[in-house]
Design a protein around this motif. Structure first.
Motif, PDB file in Angstrom:
ATOM      1  N   MET A   1       0.842  -1.192   0.000  1.00 45.65           N
ATOM      2  CA  MET A   1       0.000   0.000   0.000  1.00 45.65           C
ATOM      3  C   MET A   1       0.880   1.246   0.000  1.00 45.65           C
ATOM      4  O   MET A   1       1.957   1.260   0.596  1.00 45.65           O
ATOM      5  N   ILE A   2       0.465   2.294  -0.685  1.00 43.29           N
ATOM      6  CA  ILE A   2       1.245   3.522  -0.785  1.00 43.29           C
ATOM      7  C   ILE A   2       1.193   4.287   0.521  1.00 43.29           C
ATOM      8  O   ILE A   2       0.144   4.442   1.124  1.00 43.29           O
ATOM      9  N   SER A   3       2.322   4.771   0.951  1.00 44.26           N
ATOM     10  CA  SER A   3       2.375   5.603   2.147  1.00 44.26           C
ATOM     11  C   SER A   3       2.223   7.060   1.754  1.00 44.26           C
ATOM     12  O   SER A   3       2.787   7.511   0.757  1.00 44.26           O
ATOM     13  N   SER A   4       1.463   7.799   2.529  1.00 47.61           N
ATOM     14  CA  SER A   4       1.287   9.220   2.272  1.00 47.61           C
ATOM     15  C   SER A   4       2.510   9.975   2.749  1.00 47.61           C
ATOM     16  O   SER A   4       2.978   9.802   3.861  1.00 47.61           O
ATOM     17  N   THR A   5       3.066  10.813   1.866  1.00 52.44           N
ATOM     18  CA  THR A   5       4.221  11.618   2.222  1.00 52.44           C
ATOM     19  C   THR A   5       3.946  13.070   1.901  1.00 52.44           C
ATOM     20  O   THR A   5       3.160  13.378   1.017  1.00 52.44           O
ATOM     21  N   SER A   6       4.601  13.945   2.610  1.00 57.22           N
ATOM     22  CA  SER A   6       4.397  15.373   2.392  1.00 57.22           C
ATOM     23  C   SER A   6       5.134  15.832   1.152  1.00 57.22           C
ATOM     24  O   SER A   6       6.236  15.386   0.868  1.00 57.22           O
ATOM     25  N   ILE A   7       4.520  16.730   0.382  1.00 61.12           N
ATOM     26  CA  ILE A   7       5.222  17.309  -0.752  1.00 61.12           C
ATOM     27  C   ILE A   7       5.970  18.577  -0.337  1.00 61.12           C
ATOM     28  O   ILE A   7       6.686  19.160  -1.126  1.00 61.12           O
ATOM     29  N   GLU A   8       5.800  18.980   0.889  1.00 65.23           N
ATOM     30  CA  GLU A   8       6.426  20.220   1.327  1.00 65.23           C
ATOM     31  C   GLU A   8       7.848  20.013   1.829  1.00 65.23           C
ATOM     32  O   GLU A   8       8.678  20.895   1.737  1.00 65.23           O
ATOM     33  N   GLY A   9       8.116  18.819   2.403  1.00 62.15           N
ATOM     34  CA  GLY A   9       9.467  18.575   2.911  1.00 62.15           C
ATOM     35  C   GLY A   9       9.855  19.590   3.954  1.00 62.15           C
ATOM     36  O   GLY A   9       9.138  19.848   4.903  1.00 62.15           O
ATOM     37  N   ASP A  10      11.022  20.230   3.732  1.00 61.29           N
ATOM     38  CA  ASP A  10      11.491  21.198   4.709  1.00 61.29           C
ATOM     39  C   ASP A  10      11.017  22.608   4.396  1.00 61.29           C
ATOM     40  O   ASP A  10      11.487  23.570   4.975  1.00 61.29           O
ATOM     41  N   GLY A  11      10.111  22.730   3.452  1.00 62.09           N
ATOM     42  CA  GLY A  11       9.549  24.052   3.185  1.00 62.09           C
ATOM     43  C   GLY A  11      10.186  24.709   1.985  1.00 62.09           C
ATOM     44  O   GLY A  11       9.924  24.337   0.851  1.00 62.09           O
ATOM     45  N   SER A  12      11.075  25.659   2.192  1.00 57.49           N
ATOM     46  CA  SER A  12      11.556  26.500   1.115  1.00 57.49           C
ATOM     47  C   SER A  12      12.358  25.742   0.073  1.00 57.49           C
ATOM     48  O   SER A  12      12.349  26.092  -1.097  1.00 57.49           O
ATOM     49  N   ALA A  14      12.052  22.482  -0.717  1.00 54.23           N
ATOM     50  CA  ALA A  14      11.372  21.298  -1.242  1.00 54.23           C
ATOM     51  C   ALA A  14      10.911  21.545  -2.671  1.00 54.23           C
ATOM     52  O   ALA A  14      10.487  22.634  -3.023  1.00 54.23           O
ATOM     53  N   ASN A  15      11.005  20.497  -3.507  1.00 58.61           N
ATOM     54  CA  ASN A  15      10.478  20.575  -4.857  1.00 58.61           C
ATOM     55  C   ASN A  15       9.055  20.034  -4.842  1.00 58.61           C
ATOM     56  O   ASN A  15       8.838  18.838  -4.690  1.00 58.61           O
ATOM     57  N   ALA A  16       8.081  20.915  -4.991  1.00 54.13           N
ATOM     58  CA  ALA A  16       6.676  20.508  -4.920  1.00 54.13           C
ATOM     59  C   ALA A  16       6.123  20.139  -6.288  1.00 54.13           C
ATOM     60  O   ALA A  16       4.927  19.956  -6.430  1.00 54.13           O
ATOM     61  N   ASN A  17       6.979  20.067  -7.312  1.00 55.60           N
ATOM     62  CA  ASN A  17       6.537  19.601  -8.622  1.00 55.60           C
ATOM     63  C   ASN A  17       5.933  18.209  -8.463  1.00 55.60           C
ATOM     64  O   ASN A  17       6.592  17.284  -7.979  1.00 55.60           O
ATOM     65  N   VAL A  18       4.669  18.044  -8.875  1.00 62.71           N
ATOM     66  CA  VAL A  18       4.003  16.762  -8.673  1.00 62.71           C
ATOM     67  C   VAL A  18       4.735  15.640  -9.399  1.00 62.71           C
ATOM     68  O   VAL A  18       4.706  14.475  -8.976  1.00 62.71           O
ATOM     69  N   PHE A  19       5.446  15.968 -10.478  1.00 63.98           N
ATOM     70  CA  PHE A  19       6.189  14.922 -11.191  1.00 63.98           C
ATOM     71  C   PHE A  19       7.256  14.308 -10.298  1.00 63.98           C
ATOM     72  O   PHE A  19       7.627  13.137 -10.491  1.00 63.98           O
ATOM     73  N   ALA A  20       7.758  15.063  -9.332  1.00 65.43           N
ATOM     74  CA  ALA A  20       8.785  14.519  -8.438  1.00 65.43           C
ATOM     75  C   ALA A  20       8.263  13.306  -7.667  1.00 65.43           C
ATOM     76  O   ALA A  20       9.028  12.376  -7.362  1.00 65.43           O
TER      77      ALA A  20
END
Length: 511
Positions: A1-12, A14-20
C-alpha cells in the motif's frame, strides 16, 4: 500500500513539482512496465523517465519556458502521455482540449490562454486553426515524436505547491468556458489522498480506457498508477470487447457509468472474468441505482462511486472498506471538507437539499484571468460554491441531487430533478431519464421529462404520467413526457441538460 508523504518537505527548499512524486516511484521501479499496448510492454518506468526528460528538454529548446502554456488537442496515445508528463517535469502549464472542439471554439481558447505552444494531432482542428505561435504535430508514435532525437534531457524543475500545473476549461454550458487553474499542490495532495483512500497496492495493474483531456483519465486514473509505479494496460478508447479481453490481467478499472452499462450488455462479462479485479471505480456522471445493483449481482463486485469536479478534483468517495451505497458518492475524502448550505447561508438539516461547498488543498487556485468569477464562487470564509445541490446524511454520506442551474421552480415550488428521475427510472421499460424545466406561461417553469426507453420496449408517455400520479406531489409531476431512443451526452457520459432545455424550450409555448 502507498504511504502518504508530504510534498512540502522542509519548506523552502522542497520541490513541490508533482512529477517529483512520480519520479521517485519510477526510480525505485525502473524495470517495471509503464505502458502496455496490445498486450506488449511499450515502455518501462525507467524508459518513461528518459523519454520525459528528452521531451522536457525539447520543450525548453523550442522556447516553452517554465510557466509557459501548452495548448494540447491530440488523440490519446503514448506520445500524448509523455508530452503531458514532460510539461509537468519542465514546469510548463498543460492545457488539454477535447478532441471534439471545432475551429471556432479553438479560437476562443487561443485568445484566452495565449499559449506559447499549440500541439495537435493530424486531422484535428488545432492542426489548421489560425495561430501565430509555435505549432507542433504529434502522430502518437513515440519513434516519430519531435523529441525522439533529443540527446540528454532536462531534470525535473523545482516548483512550489502554488505553481500552476494545468488549466482545465469547464464545459461552458452556461456561457464561455472558464479555465480552472490547478496547481502542483492540488494535484499532489489529491493523488496522495486517493492512493490511501483506495488502498493502492504495489501489485496493482490499471486498465486505462478513459480519455486524457479530462481530470478523470488524467489526474485520477493516470496519476494513481504513476504514484504506485503500476503497469497500465493502455487503451486509446473504450471498447467493451477489448476491455473484457484485458480484464483478467488487471486489478483496477476506472470508468464513467456508460462504460459499466456497456460491459453489462456483454453476455461474457461475468464474475469469473472479474475474479482478479480489486476495485471498479465510477465517476464523472451519476451512476444509476439499477446499474449499481446489476453490476454487483453479475460480478460480485460493488462499484466504488466517487464525486469530483474540475475545480476541486476528487472531493468525496464511497469507502474502500465499509458500505458503498447506491446513489451516494460517500463522505468527504481525508483532508477535504464539505458542507451543505441551505438558503440564507444556514447549514442544511440532515438529508435536506442545499448547495455543496468545498474546502481543502485540492481546491483550485482560481479561474484563469477571471478574478471576478473566482471571487463570486467563493464564500467570505473561503469555501468554494460548487453549484451542485446535495444532501448529507447523519453518517456524512453525500448524495448529489443535481446542479443549482438545473433546479426547477414551478409555481413557486422548488422541484429537484433527481427525485423525479429516480421515480421514472424505476418504471418498466425505462433505461434512464432526464428532467428539465422550461418556460411555462402560467407556472414560470414547467417540468418536462425526457425518457430513454429500453431496447424493444413500447413505452408510452401516458403510462409514465399515470405511474407517477400516486408517487409524486402534483407540482413535481412532469407536465410533459417525451420518449426518446437515447439521451444526449458529452464525452464523459454526462447528460447534456442544456441541450435538452434548448430542444424543448417551446414545449409550453401554446399553453
Amino acid at each position: 500500500m502507498i504511504s502518504s508523504t508530504s510534498i512540502e518537505g522542509d519548506g523552502s527548499r522542497a520541490n513541490a513539482n508533482v512529477f517529483a512524486l512520480f519520479e521517485a516511484s519510477a526510480t525505485a521501479n525502473i524495470d517495471r512496465p509503464f505502458l502496455i499496448v496490445d498486450g506488449a510492454p511499450l515502455l518501462t518506468y525507467g524508459a518513461m523517465l528518459a523519454e520525459t526528460a528528452r521531451a522536457a528538454a525539447w520543450l525548453q529548446s523550442i522556447g516553452v519556458a517554465r510557466g509557459g502554456r501548452a495548448l494540447v488537442q491530440v488523440h490519446k496515445s503514448p506520445a500524448a502521455v509523455i508530452l503531458y508528463l514532460a510539461c509537468l517535469r519542465a514546469g510548463v502549464v498543460f492545457i488539454p482540449l477535447n478532441t471534439a472542439y471545432q475551429e471556432s471554439e479553438l479560437a476562443y481558447f487561443l485568445s484566452d490562454a495565449e499559449p506559447a505552444l499549440l500541439t495537435a494531432s493530424l486531422g484535428l482542428p488545432a492542426e489548421t486553426v489560425a495561430f501565430a505561435g509555435k505549432r507542433v504535430l504529434i502522430s502518437g508514435a513515440l519513434g516519430t515524436a519531435p523529441w525522439a532525437s533529443v540527446e540528454g534531457g532536462l531534470l525535473t524543475v523545482e516548483a512550489t505547491s502554488d505553481d500552476a500545473a494545468a488549466i482545465l476549461y469547464t464545459s461552458g454550458t452556461t456561457g464561455r468556458p472558464k479555465g480552472a487553474v490547478l496547481t502542483h499542490g492540488n494535484l499532489a495532495s489529491n493523488v496522495l489522498t486517493l492512493g490511501q483512500a483506495w488502498r493502492w497496492r504495489d501489485d496493482d495493474v490499471l486498465l486505462h480506457a478513459l480519455p486524457i483531456f479530462h481530470a478523470h483519465g488524467l489526474f485520477v486514473a493516470l496519476h494513481c498508477a504513476l504514484l504506485g509505479a503500476s503497469p497500465i494496460l493502455f487503451h486509446e478508447r473504450f471498447d467493451a470487447g477489448a476491455v473484457i479481453r484485458a480484464l483478467p490481467a488487471a486489478s483496477v478499472f476506472m470508468g464513467v457509468p456508460t462504460f459499466y452499462t456497456r460491459l453489462l450488455a456483454e453476455p461474457s462479462f461475468d464474475a469469473a472474468l472479474c475474479e482478479h479485479m480489486r476495485v471498479f471505480v465510477s465517476g464523472s456522471a451519476p451512476l444509476l441505482d439499477a446499474t449499481f445493483d446489476a453490476f454487483a449481482e453479475r460480478t460480485g463486485h460493488t462499484i466504488l462511486e466517487r464525486y469530483g469536479m474540475t475545480e476541486a478534483l476528487m472531493v468525496t468517495s464511497n469507502p474502500y472498506d465499509g458500505p458503498r451505497i447506491a446513489g451516494s458518492v460517500g463522505p468527504a475524502l481525508p483532508g477535504v471538507s464539505v458542507r451543505v448550505v441551505a438558503e440564507g447561508g444556514r447549514p442544511a438539516p440532515a438529508n435536506a437539499p442545499g448547495i455543496l461547498e468545498i474546502k481543502g488543498p485540492n481546491l483550485f487556485a482560481g479561474y484563469w484571468r477571471n478574478p471576478e468569477k473566482t471571487a463570486e464562487d467563493r464564500t467570505a470564509d473561503g469555501w468554494f460554491i460548487s453549484g451542485d445541490i446535495a444532501t448529507e446524511d447523519e453518517a456524512g454520506f453525500i448524495r448529489i441531487v443535481g446542479r443549482a442551474k438545473d433546479l426547477i421552480i414551478s409555481g413557486g415550488y422548488n422541484v429537484y430533478p433527481k427525485e423525479i428521475e429516480l421515480a421514472i427510472d424505476a418504471l418498466d421499460g425505462v433505461a434512464e431519464s432526464a428532467v428539465i424545466g422550461v418556460p411555462h406561461p402560467d407556472f414560470g417553469e414547467g417540468v418536462v421529462a425526457v425518457v430513454a426507453h429500453t431496447p424493444g420496449s413500447a413505452l408510452e408517455p401516458v403510462a409514465i404520467t399515470s405511474a407517477l400520479a400516486t408517487q409524486l406531489a402534483a407540482f413535481k409531476r412532469p407536465k410533459k413526457v417525451v420518449v426518446v431512443d437515447e439521451l444526449p451526452r458529452n464525452a464523459m457520459g454526462k447528460v447534456q441538460k442544456a441541450e435538452l432545455r434548448n430542444q424543448h424550450k417551446h414545449a409550453f409555448a401554446a399553453s
